[in-house]
Design an enzyme around this catalytic site. Sequence first.
Site, PDB file in Angstrom:
ATOM      1  N   TYR A 102       0.888  -0.983  -0.054  1.00 18.52           N
ATOM      2  CA  TYR A 102       0.350  -0.243   0.257  1.00 18.52           C
ATOM      3  C   TYR A 102       0.320   1.152  -0.143  1.00 18.52           C
ATOM      4  O   TYR A 102       0.186   2.322  -0.614  1.00 18.52           O
ATOM      5  CB  TYR A 102      -1.061  -0.544   1.998  1.00 18.52           C
ATOM      6  CG  TYR A 102      -1.864  -0.599   1.034  1.00 18.52           C
ATOM      7  CD1 TYR A 102      -1.992  -2.107   1.029  1.00 18.52           C
ATOM      8  CD2 TYR A 102      -3.009  -0.341   0.954  1.00 18.52           C
ATOM      9  CE1 TYR A 102      -3.108  -2.397   0.683  1.00 18.52           C
ATOM     10  CE2 TYR A 102      -4.660  -0.887   1.371  1.00 18.52           C
ATOM     11  CZ  TYR A 102      -4.492  -2.246   1.211  1.00 18.52           C
ATOM     12  OH  TYR A 102      -5.573  -3.153   1.250  1.00 18.52           O
ATOM     13  N   LYS A 109       4.111 -15.017   2.893  1.00 17.96           N
ATOM     14  CA  LYS A 109       3.876 -15.752   1.459  1.00 17.96           C
ATOM     15  C   LYS A 109       5.416 -16.406   1.582  1.00 17.96           C
ATOM     16  O   LYS A 109       6.325 -15.774   0.627  1.00 17.96           O
ATOM     17  CB  LYS A 109       3.708 -14.972   0.526  1.00 17.96           C
ATOM     18  CG  LYS A 109       3.902 -15.745  -0.798  1.00 17.96           C
ATOM     19  CD  LYS A 109       2.561 -16.910  -0.946  1.00 17.96           C
ATOM     20  CE  LYS A 109       2.637 -17.886  -2.025  1.00 17.96           C
ATOM     21  NZ  LYS A 109       1.855 -19.169  -2.723  1.00 17.96           N
ATOM     22  N   ASP A 166      -2.021 -18.784   0.953  1.00 24.05           N
ATOM     23  CA  ASP A 166      -3.437 -19.574   0.964  1.00 24.05           C
ATOM     24  C   ASP A 166      -3.916 -20.547   1.512  1.00 24.05           C
ATOM     25  O   ASP A 166      -5.090 -20.491   1.121  1.00 24.05           O
ATOM     26  CB  ASP A 166      -2.183 -19.953  -0.705  1.00 24.05           C
ATOM     27  CG  ASP A 166      -0.968 -20.444  -0.372  1.00 24.05           C
ATOM     28  OD1 ASP A 166      -1.079 -20.385   0.408  1.00 24.05           O
ATOM     29  OD2 ASP A 166      -0.298 -21.269  -1.603  1.00 24.05           O
ATOM     30  N   ASP A 212      -5.839  -7.453   4.951  1.00 25.86           N
ATOM     31  CA  ASP A 212      -7.260  -6.931   3.978  1.00 25.86           C
ATOM     32  C   ASP A 212      -7.913  -7.891   3.979  1.00 25.86           C
ATOM     33  O   ASP A 212      -8.914  -7.993   3.823  1.00 25.86           O
ATOM     34  CB  ASP A 212      -7.048  -6.072   3.101  1.00 25.86           C
ATOM     35  CG  ASP A 212      -7.481  -5.398   2.407  1.00 25.86           C
ATOM     36  OD1 ASP A 212      -8.943  -4.750   3.449  1.00 25.86           O
ATOM     37  OD2 ASP A 212      -7.896  -5.112   1.118  1.00 25.86           O
ATOM     38  N   ASP A 259     -11.678  -9.508   5.193  1.00 26.52           N
ATOM     39  CA  ASP A 259     -12.926  -9.976   4.906  1.00 26.52           C
ATOM     40  C   ASP A 259     -13.298 -11.369   4.876  1.00 26.52           C
ATOM     41  O   ASP A 259     -14.932 -11.820   4.892  1.00 26.52           O
ATOM     42  CB  ASP A 259     -13.245  -9.097   3.632  1.00 26.52           C
ATOM     43  CG  ASP A 259     -13.277  -7.503   3.299  1.00 26.52           C
ATOM     44  OD1 ASP A 259     -13.304  -6.861   4.229  1.00 26.52           O
ATOM     45  OD2 ASP A 259     -13.639  -7.879   1.882  1.00 26.52           O
TER      46      ASP A 259
HETATM   47  C1  LIG Z   1     -10.502   1.244   1.507  1.00 28.01           C
HETATM   48  C2  LIG Z   1      -9.238  -0.107   1.218  1.00 28.01           C
HETATM   49  C3  LIG Z   1      -7.890   1.572   1.256  1.00 28.01           C
HETATM   50  C4  LIG Z   1      -8.472   0.195   2.617  1.00 28.01           C
HETATM   51  C5  LIG Z   1      -8.119  -1.068   3.165  1.00 28.01           C
HETATM   52  O1  LIG Z   1      -7.692  -1.988   1.635  1.00 28.01           O
HETATM   53  O2  LIG Z   1      -6.810  -0.743   3.675  1.00 28.01           O
HETATM   54  C6  LIG Z   1      -9.986  -1.013   2.890  1.00 28.01           C
HETATM   55  O3  LIG Z   1     -10.160  -2.068   2.252  1.00 28.01           O
HETATM   56  C7  LIG Z   1     -10.120  -1.680   4.057  1.00 28.01           C
HETATM   57  O4  LIG Z   1      -9.690  -2.463   4.135  1.00 28.01           O
HETATM   58  O5  LIG Z   1     -10.160  -0.954   5.782  1.00 28.01           O
HETATM   59 MG   LIG Z   2     -10.644  -4.099   3.556  1.00 29.08          MG
END
Ligand SMILES: CC(C)[C@H](C(=O)O)[C@@H](O)C(=O)O
Ligand SMILES: [Mg+2]
Length: 360
Positions: free
Chosen positions: A146, A195, A227, A251, A255
């Site tokens: 990032y 990784k 993975d 990240d 999710d």
């Molecule tokens: C919006 C994006 C930049 C952010 C990230 O990748 O950190 C989001 O996905 C998160 O998880 O906070």
């Molecule tokens: Mg995110």
Amino acid sequence: MEYKIALIPGDGIGPEIVREARKVLDAVCSKYGHKFIYSEVLLGGASIDVHGVPLTEEAVETAKASDAVLMGSIGGDAKTSPWYKLEPSRRPEAGLLAIRKALNLFANLRPAYLYQELKAACPLKEEVIGEGFDMIIVRELTGGLYFGERKTVEENGIKTAVDTLSYNENEIRRIAVKAFDIAMKRKKKVTSVDKANVLDSSRLWRKVVEEVAKDYPEVTLEHMLVDNCAMQLVHNPGQFDVILTENMFGDILSDEASMVTGSIGMLSSASLNDTKFGLYEPSHGSAPDIAGQNKANPIATILSAAMMLRYSLDLDREADAVEAAVQKVLTEGYRTGDIMSEGCRPVGTAEMGDLIAAAV
Ligand SMILES: CC(C)[C@H](C(=O)O)[C@@H](O)C(=O)O
Ligand SMILES: [Mg+2]
Ligand SMILES: NC(=O)c1ccc[n+]([C@@H]2O[C@H](COP(=O)([O-])OP(=O)(O)OC[C@H]3O[C@@H](n4cnc5c(N)ncnc54)[C@H](O)[C@@H]3O)[C@@H](O)[C@H]2O)c1
């Protein structure tokens, strides 16, 4: 006591969910006699619309002058929103990355906990869920891909885009220390995800994590390739206690972990530096597909507010009260659409906030 809180509603569902979190904090204030002084701060698309940039110096200063920051979410629909016609460095996401960097928020904690009441909303089979699921992802937040050098070059009519993934030992050490400290207060197990079979940055990551582990003889450390981890999260999620990982892996895995809790609308987060200060936001985005429809689940934001009470304001009793209120409302069967299951009582964003505030 009096506390200063910077409030960032942001974009999409952001203002809706922050409104509900604020209701809950108002209930905390009246019950325990505190005063929260809010300063509203623009970030992301909301800041672009007013200032032309996704983050201003003034916004950073307001955040710095506060005890903590509570945020909704930023961003829009990349296909339809005019924000995505701007240079990447001027888009909403750039504002979020910039505020994380400006406040040195290198440690992103994302607790993933499956409430017994939400087992029916979890897409995994009963036998996979087992006893349940209670883990935390400790994600490095101000390094890696990032924040590495980024460029697009063109040679002989062919474009090449470059993103750079780099970590130095100090960046790895400080996030590893956070993860081990957290593990000491939990089930004392750290799974460091990398990784290392491919990436040099992961090989350094592993070496530094091993060094840090020596100071925590009570904590069991295991290494797992990312993975495999993605697979294990849906195969046997109960094996995890603390997952320690770099920025992008964290990240993606967070999710994924959110679905094991029933919905991304349940996943809170705290972004911390090495002081008491922190920025608290749900792990999800601005959900443009449901914005303005009273459909968003505000629980991730409300639980993030509880983390704020606990970590930045030292208000453990008040944080307990908010968490207990969420538990009570779920036990009573109230559900937003994302966590709905048969026989439960459907509510919208605002009703969910009202119920939790009343339960406080
Ligand atoms: C919006 C994006 C930049 C952010 C990230 O990748 O950190 C989001 O996905 C998160 O998880 O906070
Ligand atoms: Mg995110
Ligand atoms: N921290 C942040 O502010 C943050 C985090 C992730 C994405 N984003 C941004 O958000 C925008 C949309 O991204 P996306 O669609 O990939 O991810 P998203 O998390 O916004 O939405 C993904 C899916 O989850 C649903 N969802 C998300 N939060 C929910 C909630 N509280 N209740 C019910 N359902 C919910 C959405 O309706 C959508 O179907 C993009 O601009 C992205 O960059 C911001």
